[in-house]
Write a protein that holds these residues in place. Structure first.
Motif, mmCIF file in Angstrom:
data_model
loop_
_atom_site.group_PDB
_atom_site.id
_atom_site.type_symbol
_atom_site.label_atom_id
_atom_site.label_comp_id
_atom_site.label_asym_id
_atom_site.label_seq_id
_atom_site.Cartn_x
_atom_site.Cartn_y
_atom_site.Cartn_z
ATOM 1 N N GLU A 197 53.336 29.241 45.126
ATOM 2 C CA GLU A 197 53.050 30.658 45.323
ATOM 3 C C GLU A 197 53.075 31.382 43.977
ATOM 4 O O GLU A 197 53.656 30.902 42.998
ATOM 5 N N TRP A 198 52.431 32.537 43.930
ATOM 6 C CA TRP A 198 52.495 33.393 42.744
ATOM 7 C C TRP A 198 53.921 33.945 42.623
ATOM 8 O O TRP A 198 54.466 34.473 43.593
ATOM 9 N N LEU A 199 54.502 33.834 41.441
ATOM 10 C CA LEU A 199 55.855 34.318 41.218
ATOM 11 C C LEU A 199 55.838 35.403 40.147
ATOM 12 O O LEU A 199 55.264 35.208 39.067
ATOM 13 N N PRO A 200 56.455 36.556 40.405
ATOM 14 C CA PRO A 200 56.445 37.647 39.420
ATOM 15 C C PRO A 200 57.419 37.391 38.273
ATOM 16 O O PRO A 200 58.472 36.773 38.454
ATOM 17 N N ALA A 201 57.049 37.858 37.104
ATOM 18 C CA ALA A 201 57.940 37.754 35.949
ATOM 19 C C ALA A 201 59.147 38.654 36.136
ATOM 20 O O ALA A 201 59.073 39.708 36.781
ATOM 21 N N ASP A 202 60.289 38.246 35.576
ATOM 22 C CA ASP A 202 61.474 39.087 35.648
ATOM 23 C C ASP A 202 61.393 40.191 34.593
ATOM 24 O O ASP A 202 60.370 40.349 33.914
ATOM 25 N N ALA A 203 62.450 40.973 34.452
ATOM 26 C CA ALA A 203 62.434 42.111 33.541
ATOM 27 C C ALA A 203 62.172 41.695 32.094
ATOM 28 O O ALA A 203 61.655 42.481 31.293
ATOM 29 N N ALA A 204 62.529 40.450 31.752
ATOM 30 C CA ALA A 204 62.318 39.955 30.384
ATOM 31 C C ALA A 204 60.963 39.280 30.227
ATOM 32 O O ALA A 204 60.643 38.773 29.145
ATOM 33 N N GLY A 205 60.149 39.237 31.294
ATOM 34 C CA GLY A 205 58.827 38.633 31.224
ATOM 35 C C GLY A 205 58.795 37.148 31.508
ATOM 36 O O GLY A 205 57.763 36.499 31.311
ATOM 37 N N ARG A 235 52.203 39.553 48.126
ATOM 38 C CA ARG A 235 51.107 39.065 47.297
ATOM 39 C C ARG A 235 51.399 37.681 46.724
ATOM 40 O O ARG A 235 50.572 37.103 46.026
ATOM 41 N N ARG A 236 52.569 37.116 47.011
ATOM 42 C CA ARG A 236 52.873 35.761 46.556
ATOM 43 C C ARG A 236 51.889 34.742 47.127
ATOM 44 O O ARG A 236 51.654 33.700 46.525
ATOM 45 N N ALA A 237 51.335 35.024 48.293
ATOM 46 C CA ALA A 237 50.395 34.096 48.935
ATOM 47 C C ALA A 237 49.017 34.735 49.067
ATOM 48 O O ALA A 237 48.310 34.499 50.041
ATOM 49 N N LEU A 238 48.623 35.532 48.083
ATOM 50 C CA LEU A 238 47.319 36.191 48.115
ATOM 51 C C LEU A 238 46.299 35.346 47.360
ATOM 52 O O LEU A 238 46.433 35.114 46.159
ATOM 53 N N SER A 239 45.276 34.870 48.062
ATOM 54 C CA SER A 239 44.206 34.100 47.435
ATOM 55 C C SER A 239 43.313 35.027 46.622
ATOM 56 O O SER A 239 43.160 36.210 46.946
ATOM 57 N N TYR A 281 58.455 36.375 54.305
ATOM 58 C CA TYR A 281 59.453 36.008 55.314
ATOM 59 C C TYR A 281 59.431 34.522 55.662
ATOM 60 O O TYR A 281 60.382 34.006 56.260
ATOM 61 N N TRP A 282 58.355 33.814 55.323
ATOM 62 C CA TRP A 282 58.256 32.375 55.615
ATOM 63 C C TRP A 282 59.098 31.548 54.643
ATOM 64 O O TRP A 282 59.275 30.357 54.836
ATOM 65 N N ASN A 283 59.620 32.172 53.586
ATOM 66 C CA ASN A 283 60.425 31.461 52.593
ATOM 67 C C ASN A 283 61.911 31.560 52.908
ATOM 68 O O ASN A 283 62.354 32.523 53.551
ATOM 69 N N PRO A 284 62.712 30.585 52.440
ATOM 70 C CA PRO A 284 64.169 30.659 52.647
ATOM 71 C C PRO A 284 64.784 31.812 51.867
ATOM 72 O O PRO A 284 64.168 32.368 50.951
ATOM 73 N N ALA A 285 66.023 32.162 52.221
ATOM 74 C CA ALA A 285 66.678 33.346 51.670
ATOM 75 C C ALA A 285 66.769 33.327 50.150
ATOM 76 O O ALA A 285 66.624 34.364 49.494
ATOM 77 N N ASP A 286 67.011 32.157 49.543
ATOM 78 C CA ASP A 286 67.180 32.098 48.095
ATOM 79 C C ASP A 286 65.866 32.219 47.344
ATOM 80 O O ASP A 286 65.855 32.340 46.112
ATOM 81 N N VAL A 287 64.745 32.208 48.067
ATOM 82 C CA VAL A 287 63.427 32.365 47.460
ATOM 83 C C VAL A 287 62.801 33.698 47.844
ATOM 84 O O VAL A 287 62.091 34.308 47.044
ATOM 85 N N ARG A 288 63.071 34.163 49.043
ATOM 86 C CA ARG A 288 62.471 35.391 49.580
ATOM 87 C C ARG A 288 62.672 36.565 48.628
ATOM 88 O O ARG A 288 63.773 36.820 48.151
ATOM 89 N N GLU A 289 61.580 37.277 48.339
ATOM 90 C CA GLU A 289 61.629 38.342 47.335
ATOM 91 C C GLU A 289 62.488 39.525 47.782
ATOM 92 O O GLU A 289 63.213 40.103 46.990
ATOM 93 N N GLU A 290 62.401 39.905 49.029
ATOM 94 C CA GLU A 290 63.206 40.998 49.586
ATOM 95 C C GLU A 290 63.744 40.571 50.957
ATOM 96 O O GLU A 290 63.273 39.617 51.556
ATOM 97 N N TRP A 291 64.749 41.282 51.429
ATOM 98 C CA TRP A 291 65.285 41.104 52.781
ATOM 99 C C TRP A 291 65.857 39.698 52.993
ATOM 100 O O TRP A 291 65.694 39.105 54.059
ATOM 101 N N GLY A 292 66.524 39.172 51.976
ATOM 102 C CA GLY A 292 67.072 37.826 52.054
ATOM 103 C C GLY A 292 68.205 37.660 53.047
ATOM 104 O O GLY A 292 68.616 36.530 53.334
ATOM 105 N N ASP A 293 68.730 38.764 53.591
ATOM 106 C CA ASP A 293 69.781 38.665 54.603
ATOM 107 C C ASP A 293 69.212 38.425 56.000
ATOM 108 O O ASP A 293 69.970 38.206 56.945
ATOM 109 N N LEU A 294 67.884 38.451 56.142
ATOM 110 C CA LEU A 294 67.258 38.185 57.430
ATOM 111 C C LEU A 294 67.003 36.689 57.589
ATOM 112 O O LEU A 294 66.812 35.973 56.605
ATOM 113 N N PRO A 295 66.971 36.191 58.831
ATOM 114 C CA PRO A 295 66.669 34.770 59.048
ATOM 115 C C PRO A 295 65.267 34.421 58.546
ATOM 116 O O PRO A 295 64.339 35.238 58.631
ATOM 117 N N GLN A 296 65.114 33.219 58.020
ATOM 118 C CA GLN A 296 63.807 32.750 57.595
ATOM 119 C C GLN A 296 62.851 32.766 58.779
ATOM 120 O O GLN A 296 63.180 32.333 59.880
#
Length: 409
Positions: free
Chosen positions: A119-127, A207-211, A246-261
């Motif tokens: 999947e597309w992964l965004p850069a962190d604050a340091a790029g 947008r992580r899974a945007l073709s 939401y299809w990703n596990p909590a340690d990968v999910r960009e937001e709302w990681g406290d919700l079930p996968q």
């Protein structure tokens, strides 16, 4: 004197050899390159005078109302650069922007050994972007918001300690979510596609899974309660949220990681009053939708007449089947049996990705199995003759044939 010179020469030669050995043993250097703004694929972005800026309202739609701590959804555009082959595997890419980047950032993805993409992964604050596995081919895209103006993008790939390896075989993740009809014919999707009548694509809230426009690197299989299924690319971002993978596990999910996968934030907000019943932009969530369907998926492929619960397979998350693109620009019929006269049980969008399992050839033609009682005419897929035959596949009875129902509308 001759002996001393000989000793000195020997010492110098030994030192040179030692130095050469040390250099050979040194770790390979980072691979650095400048992305060419002029050759990138633009969606909601214009490049003039060597500077990339948001074009008009951008590709992403803004929400109807503002609120929430995260603020309103800003108009956003994408500039996708060509993929880059690397001399050594990498698992970390650094992105540096030149100009007045403002809120601009960079997404990066890597190609897996089997040919699919992470999947597309965004850069962190340091790029920096940490990829989930080593890869020797990467691709980057510039994400522009607001008044950002970028004159240059420099990318640097750090060599990885491990080699490129294929992922272990496994089926794609699959979840039951609520689907809504997107419609919006004539509008523009987040990847720059202009929506046509009876279009065949879907939208997911990340947008992580945007073709990219016209591609099917990220495709889904959507099945309705009536048994009909659609294979379609992800060409838009939504509904409700834009950072809810939401299809990703909590340690990968960009937001709302406290919700079930597998549980969309919108569903939790609507059903359980999660986040006070609001989406990431502070809007009251009026339905639990975790996927939006274009009209051709909603009406023609699935035969739906109202919003519905569906089962979605996120095909890029699995490795157990060969993913192959449909050749045609138009949708191909999915048949209940390997027979052109068999009952139509869905559609595969033009250029969409389908999970080919095996090939079956009979007196009525050649077909590819892409699911349980789901077949495509082999002509729809390139190199179909190279697909392994189905093991001991029995002939299907003519009883599977029945007239195809006309789609609503």
């Amino acid at each position: 004197m001759r002996t001393l010179l000989g000793a000195a020469t020997a010492l110098a030669l030994a030192a040179a050899l030692l130095g050469a050995g040390t250099a050979d043993a040194a770790e390979p250097a980072d691979t650095t390159w400048s992305a060419d703004l002029g050759t990138a694929e633009a969606a909601g972005v214009t490049v003039t005078g060597g500077t990339a800026r948001l074009a008009g309202a951008g590709a992403f739609r803004a929400p109807a109302t503002e609120g929430a701590a995260d603020g309103p959804l800003l108009p956003t555009g994408l500039l996708t650069f060509p993929a880059r082959d690397l001399p050594a595997p990498t698992d970390q890419v650094q992105a540096d922007l030149d100009g007045d980047p403002g809120g601009a950032t960079v997404d990066v993805r890597g190609q897996r050994a089997g040919g699919g993409w992470t999947e597309w992964l965004p850069a962190d604050a340091a790029g920096a972007v940490q990829l989930p596995q080593a890869t020797d081919r990467v691709q980057a895209r510039l994400v522009l918001t607001g008044g950002a103006a970028v004159r240059g993008v420099t990318l640097s790939a750090r060599p990885a300690a491990q080699s490129v390896e294929g992922a272990a075989d496994g089926p794609p993740r699959s979840y039951r979510v609520f689907a809504t009809r997107e419609g919006l014919v004539g509008g523009t999707t987040s990847n720059g596609h202009v929506i046509t009548d009876r279009d065949v694509f879907v939208a997911l809230p990340s947008r992580r899974a945007l073709s990219t426009n016209g591609s099917s690197d990220y495709s889904v299989k959507v099945c309705a309660p009536n048994g009909r299924c659609a294979f379609a690319p992800v060409w838009d971002v939504g509904p409700w949220n834009t950072r809810d993978d939401y299809w990703n596990p909590a340690d990968v999910r960009e937001e709302w990681g406290d919700l079930p996968q597998g549980l969309p934030q919108s569903q939790a907000a609507y059903r359980d009053h999660y986040n006070e019943g609001k989406d990431q932009f502070g809007r009251d969530v009026l339905n639990p939708a975790g996927i939006d369907l274009a009209d051709g998926v909603f009406w023609d492929a699935l035969g739906l007449t109202d919003n519905s619960w569906v089962t979605v397979e996120y095909q890029w998350t699995g490795t157990s089947a060969q993913l192959t693109r449909v050749v045609s620009d138009v949708a191909a019929k999915v048949l209940a049996a390997p027979d052109a006269a068999a009952r139509v049980v869905g559609l595969a969008a033009g250029k969409s990705t389908v999970p080919v399992q095996c090939r079956l050839t009979s007196a009525v033609g050649a077909f590819l199995q892409i699911g349980v009682n789901q077949f495509l005419d082999a002509a729809a897929v390139p190199d179909a003759a190279k697909v392994a035959p189905c093991p001991g596949a029995p002939a299907r009875e003519a009883a599977s044939r029945s007239p195809t129902k006309a789609p609503p509308g």
